[in-house]
Motif scaffolding. Structure first.
Motif, short mmCIF file in Angstrom:
data_model
loop_
_atom_site.label_atom_id
_atom_site.label_comp_id
_atom_site.label_asym_id
_atom_site.label_seq_id
_atom_site.Cartn_x
_atom_site.Cartn_y
_atom_site.Cartn_z
N UNK A 15 0.86 -1.18 0.00
CA UNK A 15 0.00 0.00 0.00
C UNK A 15 0.90 1.23 0.00
N UNK A 16 0.33 2.39 -0.28
CA UNK A 16 1.09 3.63 -0.30
C UNK A 16 0.94 4.36 1.03
N UNK A 17 2.06 4.60 1.69
CA UNK A 17 2.05 5.32 2.96
C UNK A 17 2.19 6.82 2.69
N UNK A 18 1.49 7.63 3.48
CA UNK A 18 1.57 9.08 3.37
C UNK A 18 2.52 9.63 4.43
N UNK A 19 3.43 10.50 3.99
CA UNK A 19 4.28 11.25 4.90
C UNK A 19 4.46 12.65 4.33
N UNK A 20 4.77 13.60 5.19
CA UNK A 20 5.20 14.89 4.66
C UNK A 20 6.58 14.71 4.06
N UNK A 21 6.82 15.30 2.91
CA UNK A 21 8.13 15.18 2.26
C UNK A 21 9.17 15.93 3.09
N UNK A 22 10.23 15.22 3.47
CA UNK A 22 11.29 15.82 4.28
C UNK A 22 12.63 15.85 3.55
N UNK A 23 12.67 15.31 2.32
CA UNK A 23 13.91 15.27 1.55
C UNK A 23 13.75 16.01 0.24
N UNK A 24 14.87 16.34 -0.35
CA UNK A 24 14.86 16.92 -1.68
C UNK A 24 14.42 15.86 -2.68
N UNK A 25 13.83 16.28 -3.76
CA UNK A 25 13.31 15.37 -4.78
C UNK A 25 14.42 14.44 -5.30
N UNK A 26 14.11 13.15 -5.40
CA UNK A 26 15.06 12.17 -5.93
C UNK A 26 15.97 11.57 -4.88
N UNK A 27 15.89 12.06 -3.63
CA UNK A 27 16.79 11.57 -2.59
C UNK A 27 16.59 10.10 -2.26
N UNK A 28 15.35 9.62 -2.41
CA UNK A 28 15.07 8.22 -2.08
C UNK A 28 15.79 7.26 -3.01
N UNK A 29 16.22 7.76 -4.17
CA UNK A 29 16.95 6.91 -5.12
C UNK A 29 18.40 6.69 -4.68
N UNK A 30 18.83 7.48 -3.69
CA UNK A 30 20.22 7.38 -3.20
C UNK A 30 20.33 6.47 -1.97
N UNK A 31 19.26 5.78 -1.65
CA UNK A 31 19.27 4.85 -0.51
C UNK A 31 17.96 4.88 0.24
N UNK A 32 17.58 3.72 0.80
CA UNK A 32 16.32 3.62 1.53
C UNK A 32 16.44 4.12 2.96
N UNK A 33 17.65 4.09 3.52
CA UNK A 33 17.84 4.47 4.91
C UNK A 33 18.31 5.91 5.04
N UNK A 34 17.81 6.59 6.09
CA UNK A 34 18.29 7.93 6.42
C UNK A 34 19.39 7.77 7.46
N UNK A 35 20.55 8.32 7.16
CA UNK A 35 21.71 8.13 8.03
C UNK A 35 22.04 9.42 8.77
N UNK A 36 21.72 9.46 10.06
CA UNK A 36 22.00 10.64 10.87
C UNK A 36 20.98 11.74 10.67
N UNK A 37 20.79 12.52 11.71
CA UNK A 37 19.82 13.61 11.65
C UNK A 37 20.25 14.70 10.68
N UNK A 38 21.51 14.75 10.33
CA UNK A 38 22.01 15.78 9.42
C UNK A 38 22.32 15.21 8.03
N UNK A 39 21.59 14.20 7.66
CA UNK A 39 21.69 13.63 6.31
C UNK A 39 21.47 14.78 5.32
N UNK A 40 22.43 15.04 4.41
CA UNK A 40 22.32 16.17 3.49
C UNK A 40 21.11 16.11 2.56
N UNK A 41 20.48 14.95 2.45
CA UNK A 41 19.29 14.83 1.61
C UNK A 41 18.05 15.43 2.28
N UNK A 42 18.13 15.62 3.60
CA UNK A 42 17.00 16.13 4.37
C UNK A 42 16.98 17.65 4.35
N UNK A 43 15.81 18.23 4.08
CA UNK A 43 15.67 19.69 4.05
C UNK A 43 15.68 20.24 5.48
#
Length: 196
Positions: free
Chosen positions: A51-79
């Motif tokens: 199913x499709x889960x809803x979340x507020x977008x917290x990353x820049x577009x295309x960031x999910x293609x660079x890995x499924x896991x978020x690494x650290x609170x200061x992951x540069x992909x996170x806005x």
């Protein structure tokens, strides 16, 4: 039946009460970066159905293609807005829509992406016999998951070999203790974790 009634009533109330906050968050997301307000991702739900889960977008577009896991609170992909939303779990609020639709509950095993469900053993698949939830024992226990991953040399391997097995064990514990009282306890523990 009682749990579903609880989910419908409180997800509806939550969406109504939080509407001003949801609108403010949506505005800030659009103000900071281009892209949709919501991030929708395929997760595995009850009966092993996606199913499709809803979340507020917290990353820049295309960031999910660079890995499924978020690494650290200061992951540069996170806005910048995304960092704040993640810190206080506000990015999870749109999942009230999932609860209202019936593919999630307030409390239940957090839904994984198919990639990680593929690592489940036959006995682990009983986790998929209940609806996934916004929060669970694992969410509380691994509230600092991104920091654990940041400290690892190989975050993907560390998640699969160490975090995922513990999450599976906690999910099985929830299924064994599944009751409305257990759900209420987990909700209160989650709120205390966010506040602290």
């Amino acid at each position: 039946m009682i749990k579903r009634s609880f989910d419908i009533v409180f997800s509806s109330l939550g969406l109504i009460l939080f509407l001003p906050l949801l609108l403010i968050i949506a505005f800030l997301i659009k103000l900071e970066s281009q892209g949709p307000i919501f991030f929708r991702q395929s997760r595995v739900g009850k009966n092993n159905r996606d199913f499709k889960i809803f979340k507020f977008r917290t990353m820049f577009i295309g960031s999910d293609k660079k890995g499924l896991l978020t690494v650290g609170n200061r992951d540069p992909r996170v806005t910048k807005v995304g960092y704040f939303l993640r810190k206080y779990k506000l990015d999870e609020l749109p999942q009230l829509i999932n609860v209202l639709l019936g593919n999630m509950s307030f409390v239940g095993p957090r839904p994984e992406v198919r990639h990680y469900v593929n690592f489940y053993s036959e006995s682990d698949l009983k986790i998929l016999s209940v609806k996934p939830g916004i929060t669970d024992y694992a969410s509380i226990h691994f509230r600092n998951e991104v920091e654990l991953l940041r400290e690892s040399e190989n975050p993907e391997k560390f998640y699969i070999e160490h975090i995922l097995p513990d999450k599976i064990a906690l999910n099985k514990k929830y299924i064994e203790q599944n009751s409305l009282l257990t759900d209420i306890k987990i909700i209160f523990k989650t709120l205390l974790t966010i506040i602290n």
